[in-house]
Design an enzyme around this catalytic site. Structure first.
Site, mmCIF file in Angstrom:
data_model
loop_
_atom_site.group_PDB
_atom_site.id
_atom_site.type_symbol
_atom_site.label_atom_id
_atom_site.label_comp_id
_atom_site.label_asym_id
_atom_site.label_seq_id
_atom_site.Cartn_x
_atom_site.Cartn_y
_atom_site.Cartn_z
ATOM 1 N N ARG A 190 -14.125 8.254 7.907
ATOM 2 C CA ARG A 190 -14.408 8.815 9.231
ATOM 3 C C ARG A 190 -13.533 8.195 10.312
ATOM 4 O O ARG A 190 -13.973 7.966 11.447
ATOM 5 C CB ARG A 190 -15.897 8.662 9.595
ATOM 6 N N SER A 231 -24.451 14.699 11.605
ATOM 7 C CA SER A 231 -24.780 13.299 11.326
ATOM 8 C C SER A 231 -24.450 12.453 12.551
ATOM 9 O O SER A 231 -23.288 12.359 12.948
ATOM 10 C CB SER A 231 -23.996 12.800 10.119
ATOM 11 N N GLU A 269 -21.498 8.307 15.239
ATOM 12 C CA GLU A 269 -20.326 9.067 14.824
ATOM 13 C C GLU A 269 -19.741 9.888 15.971
ATOM 14 O O GLU A 269 -18.530 9.946 16.132
ATOM 15 C CB GLU A 269 -20.701 9.975 13.641
#
Length: 376
Positions: free
Chosen positions: A185, A264, A368
């Site tokens: 990520r 998420s 995130e």
């Protein structure tokens, strides 16, 4: 919810770039609402909103902001963005470019292309490599920034090049896969958020005669009734992933508040050997010696565990909360706007979850989504 703000006004005025007067036919709004451009539907207005539909328009808007010292916020699909209630004091640049080009197995997407639509078109073309990334909201240009991944696939496995405007060098550059410095990520674009503006993304896909890439994710394999490593028809892989995502509220639906989210909200923690040992001790203390948390290899001496598991076991179950921002009723990893939330409502819930997980297991969750004007 925007009744307290002045009505946006159109302005067809030209940009100035490097002293030259160049007409750029973009849409320009003042005191412009940003909430409609995000999947959370949260955030205050921008001083100025520019919507660019070509690469030249994107570059001109960036250059003008940089030349004048104006803060710049780049918005694609708005699916990974948390904007403060006070909004953004500067220029928000909405990238709405379009472009889908296939040459054999080589795919090029303009940054503003709707990602999930692009995935569907590659499946229709019989090409494998991104079919398990179906249903992910947002734009193509955001995928390399976050190294978007799900259900056993990451874009880093198929991205060959990224064309971007380099604000430091003041020129368009092409970065190879290696130069993108992809990790979990993460990428060079996320590491240097004020340097690059993604214009185009190029992928190398696979012609497997209508079959998917090898199924790498256990949940997907179970849903398909196959073994990990098997291939299945492309459309079957895509449809299965869409059903799995929809069951978790991870496919956009304006009527379903579980999808008024950023998907998420927290990344899966990656722990060193020492941190993992301490974590296991906390798990045993809280849940008993038989409790076994998820654990996945994440590089030499590193272990990745599940943020969703941590949140649930810390007491934040599906649907948690009594206010306008709550945990999704379908997935503990998604924080949602139930319709009347403010960004501060969302942040209060996020902070409560982070504190609760840290107190329970000694692990600090990391958000995130990108935050603008606020911090978790």
């Amino acid at each position: 919810m925007w009744s307290s703000s002045p009505e946006p006004t159109n302005d067809a005025g030209p940009f100035r770039t490097g002293g030259a007067r160049t007409l750029v036919p973009v849409q320009l709004l003042h005191d412009a609402p940003l909430a409609p451009l995000t999947t959370f539907r949260l955030g205050g207005p921008a001083t100025r909103l520019v919507t660019a539909t070509t690469d030249d328009e994107v570059i001109a808007a960036v250059r003008e902001a940089d030349a004048s010292g104006t803060p710049l916020l780049v918005i694609g699909g708005g699916s990974n963005l948390v904007i403060g209630d006070k909004g953004f004091d500067g220029t928000a640049l909405h990238i709405a470019t379009r472009g889908f080009s296939l040459d054999g197995t080589r795919l090029e997407l303009a940054a503003g292309e709707v990602w999930t639509d692009a995935v569907a078109r590659t499946v229709e073309a019989g090409l494998a490599g991104i079919e398990c990334l179906a249903g992910i909201p947002g734009s193509a240009g955001a995928t390399p920034i976050q190294n978007v991944g799900a259900y056993g696939q990451d874009v880093s496995a198929t991205v060959t090049e990224v064309v971007a405007y380099d604000r430091r060098a003041e020129e368009t550059v092409t970065l190879t896969n290696a130069e993108c410095a992809f990790s979990y990520r993460h990428s060079v674009f996320k590491d240097q958020p004020d340097r690059y503006v993604v214009l185009r993304v190029r992928f190398g896909l696979e012609d497997a005669e209508g079959l998917s890439a090898p199924i790498a994710y256990a949940e997907t394999a179970r849903a398909l009734g196959v073994e990990a490593g098997d291939r299945v028809p492309l459309d079957r892989a895509r449809e299965t992933v869409l059903k799995l995502r929809a069951g978790k509220g991870m496919v956009l639906d304006p009527e379903d508040h579980d999808t008024w989210s950023a998907g998420s909200f927290f990344t899966n923690p990656i722990l060193t050997a020492e941190q993992h040992e301490a974590f296991l001790a906390r798990v045993a203390e809280r849940l008993g010696a038989d409790a076994v948390p998820p654990a996945y290899p994440a590089g030499e001496g590193l272990t990745k565990t599940s943020a969703a598991w941590l949140i649930d076991k810390a007491g934040f179950t599906k649907g948690y909360g009594s206010g306008p921002a709550r945990i999704s009723t379908k997935h503990t990893l998604a924080l949602t706007n139930r319709g009347e939330a403010t960004t501060e409502d969302l942040l209060a819930l996020a902070r409560e979850v982070v504190a609760g997980v840290r107190d329970a297991f000694g692990v600090t969750l990391v958000n995130e989504p990108v935050t603008v004007g606020v911090e978790i």
